[in-house]
Scaffold this active site. Sequence first.
Site, short mmCIF file in Angstrom:
data_model
loop_
_atom_site.label_atom_id
_atom_site.label_comp_id
_atom_site.label_asym_id
_atom_site.label_seq_id
_atom_site.Cartn_x
_atom_site.Cartn_y
_atom_site.Cartn_z
N HIS A 47 0.97 -1.22 -0.06
CA HIS A 47 -0.12 0.05 -0.02
C HIS A 47 0.65 1.12 0.12
O HIS A 47 1.88 0.99 0.57
CB HIS A 47 -0.95 0.13 1.17
CG HIS A 47 -1.96 -1.01 1.42
ND1 HIS A 47 -2.72 -1.14 0.62
CD2 HIS A 47 -1.90 -2.06 2.19
CE1 HIS A 47 -3.66 -2.47 0.83
NE2 HIS A 47 -2.94 -2.84 1.97
N ARG A 77 -3.67 3.27 0.17
CA ARG A 77 -3.49 2.78 1.80
C ARG A 77 -4.73 2.35 2.23
O ARG A 77 -5.76 2.99 2.10
CB ARG A 77 -3.05 4.19 2.68
CG ARG A 77 -2.72 3.80 4.13
CD ARG A 77 -2.24 4.99 4.57
NE ARG A 77 -1.77 4.82 6.07
CZ ARG A 77 -1.35 5.70 6.79
NH1 ARG A 77 -0.91 6.82 6.35
NH2 ARG A 77 -1.06 5.43 8.15
N ALA A 78 -4.76 1.09 2.71
CA ALA A 78 -5.96 0.59 2.92
C ALA A 78 -6.89 1.39 4.17
O ALA A 78 -7.98 1.41 4.07
CB ALA A 78 -5.77 -0.93 3.61
N TYR A 96 -9.06 -5.81 10.92
CA TYR A 96 -8.44 -6.64 9.65
C TYR A 96 -8.78 -8.24 9.55
O TYR A 96 -9.16 -8.80 8.69
CB TYR A 96 -7.02 -6.28 9.55
CG TYR A 96 -6.78 -4.86 8.94
CD1 TYR A 96 -7.90 -3.89 8.77
CD2 TYR A 96 -5.63 -4.60 8.22
CE1 TYR A 96 -7.45 -2.64 8.36
CE2 TYR A 96 -5.33 -3.46 7.72
CZ TYR A 96 -6.26 -2.44 7.65
OH TYR A 96 -6.02 -1.06 7.11
N HIS A 101 -3.17 -11.02 5.05
CA HIS A 101 -2.84 -11.24 6.62
C HIS A 101 -2.86 -12.72 6.99
O HIS A 101 -3.42 -13.21 8.01
CB HIS A 101 -3.93 -10.58 7.53
CG HIS A 101 -4.07 -9.28 6.94
ND1 HIS A 101 -5.35 -8.62 6.73
CD2 HIS A 101 -3.04 -7.98 6.73
CE1 HIS A 101 -5.34 -7.47 6.19
NE2 HIS A 101 -3.95 -7.09 6.23
N GLU A 157 3.01 -6.59 3.09
CA GLU A 157 2.18 -5.50 3.40
C GLU A 157 3.48 -4.21 3.93
O GLU A 157 2.92 -3.56 4.70
CB GLU A 157 1.18 -5.77 4.75
CG GLU A 157 0.25 -4.72 4.43
CD GLU A 157 -1.04 -5.18 5.53
OE1 GLU A 157 -1.98 -4.30 5.45
OE2 GLU A 157 -0.81 -6.04 6.50
N ARG A 212 5.76 -2.13 11.71
CA ARG A 212 6.79 -1.35 11.18
C ARG A 212 8.13 -1.64 12.18
O ARG A 212 9.24 -1.50 11.59
CB ARG A 212 6.60 0.14 11.12
CG ARG A 212 5.42 0.23 10.16
CD ARG A 212 5.41 1.79 9.64
NE ARG A 212 4.17 2.25 9.14
CZ ARG A 212 3.96 3.20 8.14
NH1 ARG A 212 4.92 4.16 8.44
NH2 ARG A 212 2.70 3.36 7.60
#
Length: 341
Positions: free
Chosen positions: A8, A71-72, A194, A223, A284, A290
């Site tokens: 994304h 970006r989701a 999600y 995911h 992702e 992150r």
Amino acid sequence: MIIDCHGHYTTAPAQLESWRNKQIAGLKDPSQSPKVSELIISDDDIRESIETNQLRQMLERGSDLTIFSPRASYMAHHIGDFNTSSTWASVCNELCYRVSQLFPQYFVGAAMLPQSPGVAIETCLPELERCVKEYGFVGVNVNPDPSGGHWTSPPLSDPYWFPLWEKMVELDIPAMVHVSTSCNACFHTTGAHYLNADTTAFMQCLTSDLFERFPGLRFVIPHGGGAVPYHWGRFRGLAQAMGQDEPKNTVLNNIFFDTCVYHQPGIDLLTDVIPVKNVLFASEMIGAVRGIDPDTGFHFDDTRRYIDNAALSDAERKMIYEGNARRVYPRLDALLKQRGL
């Protein structure tokens, strides 16, 4: 070749968020509504946002190509009305197209749809066709819950969705079933909403005849499929109780899972339970997770490490890294073949 099917534009230049904030403010005060022409993002802005982020990490980790979408969490289909979503989707898709043009070796687009709660899904088809036919996008993200965590839309097997499924089959593109941000306080966006949605989408398909109606329809559930691999015995037992064949013989002809699972045991389980032909490499990156795992010293989302360390043959790794993506995304395969790859 290593193809990441789930990326994304989470690092879009700050001008995009500023413009979006003005668009949202304009819902209450129309005088604040910005024109699309007021969003000025230069090619250099895009280059900097990509070269210092996604592309840098792709080169460091050894992946070759990312299927890249807006970006989701920013899709936020629950905000405003269809016109709001239509303008926002158009803006975001164009930015991803520009990324794919500036870095054609590394990125190819997937579309965001201008969904809006309670609005006919047919309204999304023109943007989808534009992205595929004009931008060369190879896939689309479909939000099964545009209400933002309140689940007011019918299940994916409902006739409400059929015009979209028909168009996807016609265009020969898969959908990544991906929700956006949650405005329901019960569901953390990336930690609950999600994963709930991934599991819910699978169950909606398992309990319907959707793929009998649309045998050419393909879904990528991100995911790692949420809870699906971990509870595969439950889903097999439920299918048996409903008088169905094994899920591997029914829904797994049309459903695929990505590897956005951020620890080795999770990837080991995924690749052990789910047939390798149904697993697509993804990270992702740069996304919801992150940080660096203190137990390993590597980023949680450095998923290539997990695939490399999994108990797989070289042929199975090649399927996960490249072969499955080229089969599930035939427009991507055609593009790569045009490039001699």
